[in-house]
Enzyme design. Structure first.
Site: not given
Length: 819
Positions: A201, A422, A477
């Site tokens: 991390k 999308d 889309e």
């Protein structure tokens, strides 16, 4: 004022008709789909755009080059060249009515050329710029691992993980120019200090001095503790040794003349109610897709998303594959096997927004950052109210690097063959299409509401993808119907290859829910299927995953409902409900395919009328996996009627495989008869007859055609193998008769120079092919399983004595190659 040119397109529905599954567990729709209105042009709008200079970052740039971009833009000679290039756009030749908005097109093309020019000047070129993953994130560099992260607001930064016991005091990162933090960790005894598949991390502080941990933005794999409820995700350093890396064996299949797309979700593709893997999908589902003669697979939910019920549309980690279904190497196995089967693979890419999650998503890097130093816009502009997600700042230099690199990563690392973008409507407009019913007035598309930064990003993205992979397929889309969305970038278009014809499923659902069979308008059906922009290609579909989500119903479910559980056995006569349902299911899908676009899409399971909806584990269903599956056993059971729908789906695709009617520019609707409920049209050299009447069968029904000669059945929905009654003879020769005066259409039959007569049963559709004069060209002895399709050799290219680009619709649709 009205445009003097003929109307070229039909507007799309409101964005509110899109999927309801984003992040919230509610199943309520985002809104009702809106009806369509014809565009007739508009008054010219004038506006001023503020120029937003992108934040610039190059890891190797020297500090003395960090000057204001406004200085660059004052180079009058360079800007004059760019403006001159933008003045000569080919889009006005395609659609002259767009000339009224020339200022807009020139402005956005200038912005595109400026952005591209700056990238080339300071990053080498667009392709190099889109290799950000070679610098950012974790990379091998000279006997060590280098890690870089862009975090301008960070005051201190460390790298933590399993490799240092999550104590970053000995792994402090150094701040470089432009807000980049960097650390290099040398190998130990010739081995990487950060082991493959170990957790990592990024830890940093901002203005308040508090340390926060985030998953690296460019991470390539993530995991989560499955035994801990709502556990945060961890980044994983993915760098397998050569012996464990998947090596691609098969080349990409060539780009088909027209895509026949099988939309699929890997996780719910198995028969059992659990998350399926990439390898299970590759071994068990891909062969089914190939057997049904699809040539393209479109994969949903590949990018990592922590909330499963979002269908993959709330992305948290953009460079990581969804870990629920396996590792990056497993996904490569899937794609390679698809290529071996001759299937191209598109990825559902989400660059319209990002998950609102902080601890395990990109959103977490916004801590203390201003808009110019962030992945996202600040304030309301950076938040999508309906989707509960963050919105990218497409004017930002590093956002461009991140997103463009993301596209190249999936293309090159995983060998995808293209993308389905999308949420394009949200990227096109500042209002994101929310509560916006597009009427078709051009000023709705070219005004202050247009997000030019989003448009420019998509122009860059499409240019990059087609430069890297000329045969790529990129689908938008979009529910707005923006003109020029699917025209090349060099013309002034946005550069997509296809847009989804999203009005078609809305119309079918409306008919099935609200109209009796005799109330169906043949003219309205044809209008809805054919009314698309001239020269901009569409992917037609009767239903996608949107119609399969819990709370909605698929076409099969709307038609047969509870009788799908009790009346699908072939061992008993079909009830009227099942008989109607099977007949209309075939007709709706076939006319959508044959008339609705230049490509076709089907969602996994709908090809055989899957009886249940999709529901992912979520709070609203008690975290159940019960509906997270596809019941393949239904289509595999020989005595169930699902096999008939599947066989017809296979035959539809095979019909295009043999005759390539999708790729033909010849589309002629010759008859739309409301009283008879019959539609007749030609696509390529095939002649299609659809009889939607619930009772009437017409013997000796006269239909028009272009080419004279002998015609036979190519595909018949009423055939016994497709669950029909076998009323149409497949060995019957239909000879044409000339009609009227040659060359004088008004004297012909339905404006067609020839005709022949057929038997047209109620609720059936039949396609006819012209038998070639050379008997070797076609084998007229059909097999039992494929007797509905002419085989062995594709017909010659159109030799129509009509213009190749002709389209005739008798009730007022203009002529043109595509509507």
């Amino acid at each position: 004022m009205s445009c003097s040119c003929p109307p070229l397109f039909l507007a799309r529905a409101s964005l509110n008709s899109r999927r309801s599954f984003r992040k919230a567990s509610s199943n309520q729709d985002l809104g009702q789909p809106h009806s369509f209105f014809l565009a007739i042009g508009s008054k010219r709008s004038h506006w001023q755009y503020p120029f937003s200079c992108p934040h610039r970052l190059s890891v190797n740039q020297k500090p003395e080059h960090d000057f204001a971009l406004s200085t660059i833009l004052k180079d009058n000679s360079a800007m004059t060249t760019i403006e001159e290039d933008a003045e000569h756009l080919g889009i006005f030749n395609v659609d002259p009515s767009l000339e009224e908005f020339k200022d807009h097109f020139v402005y956005r093309s200038t912005r595109y050329l400026e952005r591209k020019s700056l990238i080339e000047k300071y990053e080498g070129n667009l392709e190099e710029f889109a290799q950000g993953y070679l610098k950012f994130g974790f990379n091998r560099e000279q006997d060590g691992i280098a890690y870089r992260e862009w975090a301008p607001a960070a005051q201190e930064a460390q790298l933590i993980g399993d490799f240092n016991g999550w104590d970053g005091s000995n792994h402090r990162m150094e701040r470089k120019e432009f807000g980049v933090w960097m650390i290099k960790i040398p190998d130990t005894d010739g081995k990487p200090s950060i082991p493959h598949n170990s957790r990592v991390k990024f830890r940093f502080t901002h203005g308040n001095g508090i340390w926060v941990d985030r998953i690296p933005a460019w991470i390539r794999y993530t995991t989560v503790d499955p035994n801990q409820f709502a556990a945060p995700y961890d980044g994983v350093h993915w760098d397998p040794p050569p012996s464990e890396r998947y090596v691609f064996k098969y080349p990409r299949p060539p780009k088909p003349a027209a895509p026949r797309i099988y939309e699929a979700h890997v996780g719910m593709s198995g028969s059992e109610p659990h998350v399926s893997t990439y390898r299970e999908f590759a071994d068990n589902v891909l062969p089914r897709i190939q057997a049904n003669n699809y040539n393209t697979v479109q994969l949903m939910a590949i990018m990592e998303h922590s909330y499963y019920a979002s269908f993959g549309y709330h992305v948290t980690n953009f460079f990581a594959v969804s870990n629920r279904s396996g590792t990056p190497e497993d996904l490569k196995y899937l794609i390679d096997k698809a290529h071996n089967l001759g299937l191209r693979v598109l990825m559902d890419v989400v660059h319209s927004h990002a998950s609102n999650n902080v601890t395990d998503g990109l959103n977490g890097f916004d801590v203390g950052q201003s808009t110019q130093d962030s992945y996202f816009h600040s304030g309301e502009r950076g938040y999508h109210k309906l989707w509960d997600s963050r919105l990218f700042n497409y004017a930002n230099w590093e956002v461009l690097r991140f997103l463009l690199s993301n596209l190249r990563w999936w293309l090159e690392e995983f060998q995808f063959d293209g993308f389905r973008f999308d949420g394009v409507t949200s990227m096109l407009f500042h209002h994101h299409g929310i509560n916006m019913a597009f009427t078709g007035n051009y000023s709705e598309y070219f005004s202050k509401a247009t997000d030019v930064d989003g448009v420019v990003y998509m122009m860059l993205a499409n240019h990059l993808v087609h430069k890297l992979l000329p045969d790529a397929t990129v689908v938008a889309e979009d529910v707005s119907g923006m003109p020029a969305l699917c025209r090349p970038v060099y013309e002034g278009g946005v550069g997509f290859d296809y847009r989804l014809a999203m009005a078609i499923p809305d119309k079918w659902i409306d008919y099935l829910k609200n109209k009796k069979d005799m109330e169906w308008s043949m003219q309205e059906i044809v209008w809805n299927l054919t009314n698309r922009r001239y020269s901009e290609m569409c992917i037609a579909y009767a239903e996608s995953h949107d119609q399969a989500i819990v709370g909605d119903k698929t076409i099969a479910f709307l038609l047969m409902d509870k009788e799908m559980y009790s009346g699908m056995s072939d061992l008993l006569p079909a009830s009227p409900v099942v008989e109607r349902g099977i007949a209309l299911h075939k007709m709706i899908h076939f006319i959508t395919m044959a008339l609705g676009g230049e490509g076709y899409l089907n969602f996994m399971g709908n090809e055989f009328g899957h009886p249940e909806w999709i529901d992912f584990p979520r709070e609203g269903n008690g975290w159940s996996y019960d509906k997270c599956r596809r019941q393949w056993n239904l289509v595999d059971t020989d005595h169930l009627r699902y096999k008939h729908l599947n066989a017809f789906d296979r035959a539809m695709n095979l019909l295009d495989d043999r005759f390539s009617f999708f790729a033909s520019t010849k589309l002629i609707v010759s008859s739309v008869n409301e009283e008879d409920k019959v539609i007749v049209f030609e696509r390529g050299d095939l002649v299609f007859v659809f009889n939607f009447h619930p009772e009437n069968t017409y013997d000796g029904y006269k239909i028009g055609c272009d080419l004279p000669g002998k015609y036979r059945v190519a595909l018949d929905s009423d055939a016994l193998e497709f669950g029909g009654h076998g009323r149409v003879g497949h060995d019957v020769d239909h000879f044409t008769t000339p009609e009227g005066i040659p060359g004088v259409p008004e004297t012909n039959f339905n404006n067609r120079p020839n005709s022949f007569k057929v038997l047209s049963p109620s609720r059936s559709c039949v396609a006819y092919y012209k038998v070639e004069e050379n008997p070797e060209d076609f084998d007229e002895e059909m097999t039992d399983t494929e007797e509905a399709v002419a085989r062995d050799k594709e017909p010659e290219k159109e030799t129509s004595n009509q213009a190749a680009a002709e389209v005739l619709v008798p009730f007022g649709v203009r002529d043109g190659d595509r509507i």
